[in-house]
Scaffold this motif. Structure first.
Motif, short mmCIF file in Angstrom:
data_model
loop_
_atom_site.label_atom_id
_atom_site.label_comp_id
_atom_site.label_asym_id
_atom_site.label_seq_id
_atom_site.Cartn_x
_atom_site.Cartn_y
_atom_site.Cartn_z
N ILE A 85 0.84 -1.20 0.00
CA ILE A 85 0.00 0.00 0.00
C ILE A 85 0.87 1.25 0.00
CG2 ILE A 85 -1.66 1.34 1.37
CD1 ILE A 85 -2.73 -1.41 2.38
N TRP A 86 1.91 1.23 0.81
CA TRP A 86 2.77 2.41 0.92
C TRP A 86 3.45 2.72 -0.41
CZ3 TRP A 86 2.51 6.11 4.18
CH2 TRP A 86 3.54 7.05 4.26
N ARG A 87 3.93 1.69 -1.09
CA ARG A 87 4.59 1.89 -2.37
C ARG A 87 3.64 2.57 -3.36
NH1 ARG A 87 3.98 -0.72 -6.82
NH2 ARG A 87 2.91 -2.46 -5.79
N VAL A 88 2.41 2.10 -3.42
CA VAL A 88 1.44 2.70 -4.33
C VAL A 88 1.12 4.13 -3.91
CG1 VAL A 88 -0.91 2.53 -5.26
CG2 VAL A 88 0.45 0.45 -4.92
N GLY A 89 0.97 4.35 -2.60
CA GLY A 89 0.66 5.69 -2.11
C GLY A 89 1.74 6.70 -2.44
N VAL A 90 2.99 6.30 -2.30
CA VAL A 90 4.11 7.20 -2.62
C VAL A 90 4.15 7.48 -4.13
CG1 VAL A 90 6.63 7.39 -2.71
CG2 VAL A 90 5.50 6.56 -0.63
N GLU A 91 4.00 6.43 -4.92
CA GLU A 91 4.03 6.61 -6.38
C GLU A 91 2.89 7.50 -6.86
OE1 GLU A 91 4.00 2.68 -8.00
OE2 GLU A 91 6.11 2.29 -7.50
N GLU A 92 1.70 7.29 -6.30
CA GLU A 92 0.55 8.09 -6.72
C GLU A 92 0.71 9.55 -6.31
OE1 GLU A 92 -4.18 7.17 -7.21
OE2 GLU A 92 -3.18 6.41 -5.42
N THR A 93 1.27 9.78 -5.13
CA THR A 93 1.53 11.15 -4.68
C THR A 93 2.59 11.80 -5.55
OG1 THR A 93 0.93 10.53 -2.41
CG2 THR A 93 2.19 12.57 -2.70
N ARG A 94 3.63 11.05 -5.92
CA ARG A 94 4.67 11.60 -6.79
C ARG A 94 4.09 11.98 -8.15
NH1 ARG A 94 8.84 7.56 -6.73
NH2 ARG A 94 9.33 8.48 -4.70
N HIS A 95 3.18 11.18 -8.65
CA HIS A 95 2.54 11.50 -9.93
C HIS A 95 1.79 12.82 -9.83
CE1 HIS A 95 -0.48 11.25 -13.18
NE2 HIS A 95 0.45 10.57 -13.82
N GLU A 96 1.16 13.08 -8.69
CA GLU A 96 0.44 14.34 -8.49
C GLU A 96 1.41 15.53 -8.48
OE1 GLU A 96 -2.86 15.12 -8.29
OE2 GLU A 96 -3.18 13.05 -8.93
N ILE A 97 2.60 15.32 -7.95
CA ILE A 97 3.59 16.40 -7.95
C ILE A 97 4.08 16.69 -9.36
CG2 ILE A 97 5.88 17.09 -7.12
CD1 ILE A 97 5.43 15.25 -4.69
N GLN A 98 4.17 15.65 -10.16
CA GLN A 98 4.75 15.78 -11.49
C GLN A 98 3.77 16.22 -12.56
OE1 GLN A 98 6.40 11.64 -11.40
NE2 GLN A 98 8.27 12.61 -12.14
N HIS A 99 2.49 15.87 -12.43
CA HIS A 99 1.56 16.02 -13.54
C HIS A 99 0.27 16.74 -13.13
CE1 HIS A 99 4.09 13.20 -15.75
NE2 HIS A 99 4.03 12.37 -14.72
N GLY A 100 -0.45 17.19 -14.16
CA GLY A 100 -1.80 17.69 -13.98
C GLY A 100 -1.91 19.09 -13.40
N TRP A 101 -0.96 19.93 -13.69
CA TRP A 101 -0.99 21.27 -13.11
C TRP A 101 -1.77 22.27 -13.97
CZ3 TRP A 101 -0.02 21.88 -8.26
CH2 TRP A 101 0.87 21.02 -7.61
N HIS A 102 -2.01 21.96 -15.22
CA HIS A 102 -2.69 22.94 -16.09
C HIS A 102 -3.87 22.28 -16.80
CE1 HIS A 102 0.53 25.76 -15.33
NE2 HIS A 102 1.40 24.86 -15.71
#
Length: 233
Positions: free
Chosen positions: A216-233
């Protein structure tokens, strides 16, 4: 990168190259046999681990949130809605003055979600910004992994029982708790709510193997990292 490991001039230089930052928010409230600071611990840790490879600064977690339903459990701290909104707005204003324009809020507590309208209003006043609210534990991929492992998962149950939210002097029981009556607990005050939910787990077992928790933690970290990297505009 933790903001506490930077000095002001480094922040000034950083925002010239990259205007992203992360603000974790949590709550200090009962979590059955787990740490009262579970929501704070998890929000900050997942934010730091997600942001580290990207070099994006992470502010210290805002530890206090809105937890009025748990007010009768000793150790719980709850802010009123008007206080929380004022504090949150002041924090966003300060982050803006520092030069950050893309802000990811990593939220560890469901009771904090009323800040959504505030975020919209704040962006209307600061139209060169983008702010995202990421409830890390119930983001789609993370919650899908939780449900894949055990659909009986809830507040203060196994799904929040990580090595870093356990307490050495507080052994955790291992039995399946029946689902509480959510409708009945939602319509009463904090005192009667405490009586109805007992130690604080809403339903499900209190612990599962660490191998499950690390998935669960691995997925949570990866999903949070994706939010930092993408979808800002």
């Amino acid at each position: 990168m933790r903001i506490q490991d930077m000095h002001w001039a480094q922040v000034e230089e950083r925002v010239k190259e990259d205007d992203r930052c992360v603000l974790p928010v949590g709550s200090i409230e009962q979590h059955a046999y787990l740490s009262l600071a579970t929501d704070m611990i998890l929000a900050e840790r997942v934010a730091v681990e997600a942001a580290e490879p990207l070099g994006v600064p992470v502010f210290p977690c805002l530890p206090y949130g809105m937890a009025s339903g748990f007010a009768d459990f000793p150790g719980t701290i709850t802010l009123s809605l008007r206080t929380y909104i004022s504090v949150f707005e002041d924090i966003l204003d300060s982050i803006y003055r520092s030069g950050f324009r893309r802000i990811l809020i990593v939220n560890g507590h469901g009771g904090n979600t009323p800040i959504n309208p505030l975020i919209g209003e704040w962006m209307n006043r600061n139209r060169d910004t983008s702010v995202k609210l990421h409830d890390w534990w119930r983001a789609p991929k993370t919650m899908a992994k939780v449900l894949e492992i055990d659909p009986a998962a809830s507040h203060a149950s196994w799904m929040e029982n990580f090595p870093w939210t356990r307490l050495k002097a507080a052994p955790v029981p291992n039995f399946q708790k029946e689902r509480i009556d959510f409708a009945a607990t939602s319509r009463v005050d904090a005192g009667r709510k405490r009586e109805r939910i007992g130690e604080g787990n809403y339903h499900g077992v209190f612990q599962r193997p660490d191998s499950d928790m690390m998935e669960i933690w691995r997925v949570g970290v990866e999903e949070t990292r994706h939010e930092i990297q993408h979808g800002w505009h």
